[in-house]
Design a protein around this motif. Sequence first.
Motif, PDB file in Angstrom:
ATOM      1  N   ASP A   1      -4.236   0.969   2.881  1.00 33.45           N
ATOM      2  CA  ASP A   1      -3.784   1.195   1.515  1.00 33.45           C
ATOM      3  C   ASP A   1      -4.601   2.285   0.833  1.00 33.45           C
ATOM      4  N   ALA A   2      -5.375   3.020   1.613  1.00 35.39           N
ATOM      5  CA  ALA A   2      -6.163   4.133   1.110  1.00 35.39           C
ATOM      6  C   ALA A   2      -6.528   5.020   2.301  1.00 35.39           C
ATOM      7  N   PRO A   3      -6.682   6.317   2.088  1.00 34.02           N
ATOM      8  CA  PRO A   3      -7.051   7.217   3.182  1.00 34.02           C
ATOM      9  C   PRO A   3      -8.554   7.186   3.448  1.00 34.02           C
TER      10      PRO A   3
ATOM     11  N   VAL B   1     -10.724   2.495  -8.058  1.00 29.38           N
ATOM     12  CA  VAL B   1      -9.467   3.237  -8.165  1.00 29.38           C
ATOM     13  C   VAL B   1      -8.787   2.995  -9.490  1.00 29.38           C
ATOM     14  N   SER B   2      -9.071   1.890 -10.166  1.00 29.21           N
ATOM     15  CA  SER B   2      -8.410   1.588 -11.436  1.00 29.21           C
ATOM     16  C   SER B   2      -9.375   1.673 -12.619  1.00 29.21           C
TER      17      SER B   2
ATOM     18  N   THR C   1      -1.404   5.381  -6.080  1.00 31.10           N
ATOM     19  CA  THR C   1      -2.647   4.670  -5.810  1.00 31.10           C
ATOM     20  C   THR C   1      -3.322   5.212  -4.571  1.00 31.10           C
ATOM     21  N   PHE C   2      -2.551   5.474  -3.542  1.00 31.13           N
ATOM     22  CA  PHE C   2      -3.091   6.004  -2.287  1.00 31.13           C
ATOM     23  C   PHE C   2      -3.786   7.337  -2.540  1.00 31.13           C
ATOM     24  N   ALA C   3      -3.125   8.226  -3.294  1.00 33.75           N
ATOM     25  CA  ALA C   3      -3.712   9.542  -3.577  1.00 33.75           C
ATOM     26  C   ALA C   3      -4.956   9.410  -4.444  1.00 33.75           C
ATOM     27  N   ALA C   4      -4.920   8.501  -5.421  1.00 31.94           N
ATOM     28  CA  ALA C   4      -6.082   8.317  -6.289  1.00 31.94           C
ATOM     29  C   ALA C   4      -7.290   7.855  -5.493  1.00 31.94           C
ATOM     30  N   ALA C   5      -7.070   6.976  -4.530  1.00 39.69           N
ATOM     31  CA  ALA C   5      -8.171   6.491  -3.702  1.00 39.69           C
ATOM     32  C   ALA C   5      -8.795   7.619  -2.901  1.00 39.69           C
TER      33      ALA C   5
ATOM     34  N   GLY D   1       0.796  -1.213   0.000  1.00 33.44           N
ATOM     35  CA  GLY D   1       0.000   0.000   0.000  1.00 33.44           C
ATOM     36  C   GLY D   1       0.825   1.257   0.000  1.00 33.44           C
ATOM     37  N   GLY D   2       2.152   1.137  -0.123  1.00 34.57           N
ATOM     38  CA  GLY D   2       2.996   2.314  -0.114  1.00 34.57           C
ATOM     39  C   GLY D   2       2.995   3.066  -1.410  1.00 34.57           C
TER      40      GLY D   2
END
Length: 309
Positions: free
Chosen positions: A241-243, A300-301, A99-103, A94-95
């Motif tokens: 893996d997501a905020p 997210v994708s 991807t984290f920002a997109a979520a 999840g680093g």
Amino acid sequence: MPSTHPSPPPPTTSVTPDPALSWSAPMAPGGVPGASRPVVSFGEPEGYDGQGRPRGLRRVRSRAGAVAACVVLGVGLIGGAVTGSWLAGDDEAGGSSGTFAAAGSLWHSVPVDKLFPPTVNGRGAGPGGADRTWTRIAVAPDSGCKGAFDPLLGKALAPVGCQRLIRATYTDATQSYVTTVGLLFTDADATAMDSLAKRFRDENLGTRTDLLPRPYAAKDTAAADFGTKQRASWTLSVLTDAPVVVYAVSGWADGRTVDTPQPAAQATKSGATTPAAQSGLGNEAQGLADRIERALRKDVSSPATEKSS
């Protein structure tokens, strides 16, 4: 003395660009499925000098082909790894900051019908593996977090902030139960989300009956009487893996009160005899939260998300 004559120049060979090196060429056998080729803009054509005079293309073409192949292969491998780790919910992977920002931006880049589908099928989500179907009866306007959680739960979630809260309320096929599911999009980075998740695990904050999310009771729906005293079971997950914090809280649609709510993790255990367990309200909360979380991970994708971002 024999006469010497200059040797005739070697015949020129026309250089034809190799179609296989084109960005629009089909994927070569063995390529990465789904990897799209990047769009590249060049300042000037390869094979020309600063004054636009032609120069030899053979070495340039070879180099360009090698670079193109590396770029395509690299993009495919990286994209596949990021998408795979997200869909698998792999905390260690999840680093990925992208991807984290997109979520974290899904609340405004994905339609509400994708985040909270009008109908959610829960195959095997009920007691004893029974199937469940939930119908959305209300969607709350996106908002802040004021009034959405019991005070102590709000305090526990405060370190990660509240960028946006979105909620929807569902009912089961018989309209006997109502469940509010929520997605709290935080302002936190991956480190802060890891820290909050650890605290919830270590201190068992997800099982305390004084730290519950509150339902969204919409007028003129089956959830009109779904208040804090009607909460029977709940679940809450802090994603790493997501905020995002995902939660659900369930109760009876007839407005009956509940003295002591029970966490879904306990209400769904084999042999549990509480009202929440025997009625399947633990399954309602857990099953719906799980499927909304799965939909979030897929979003997210999605192409719509990529275009919006």
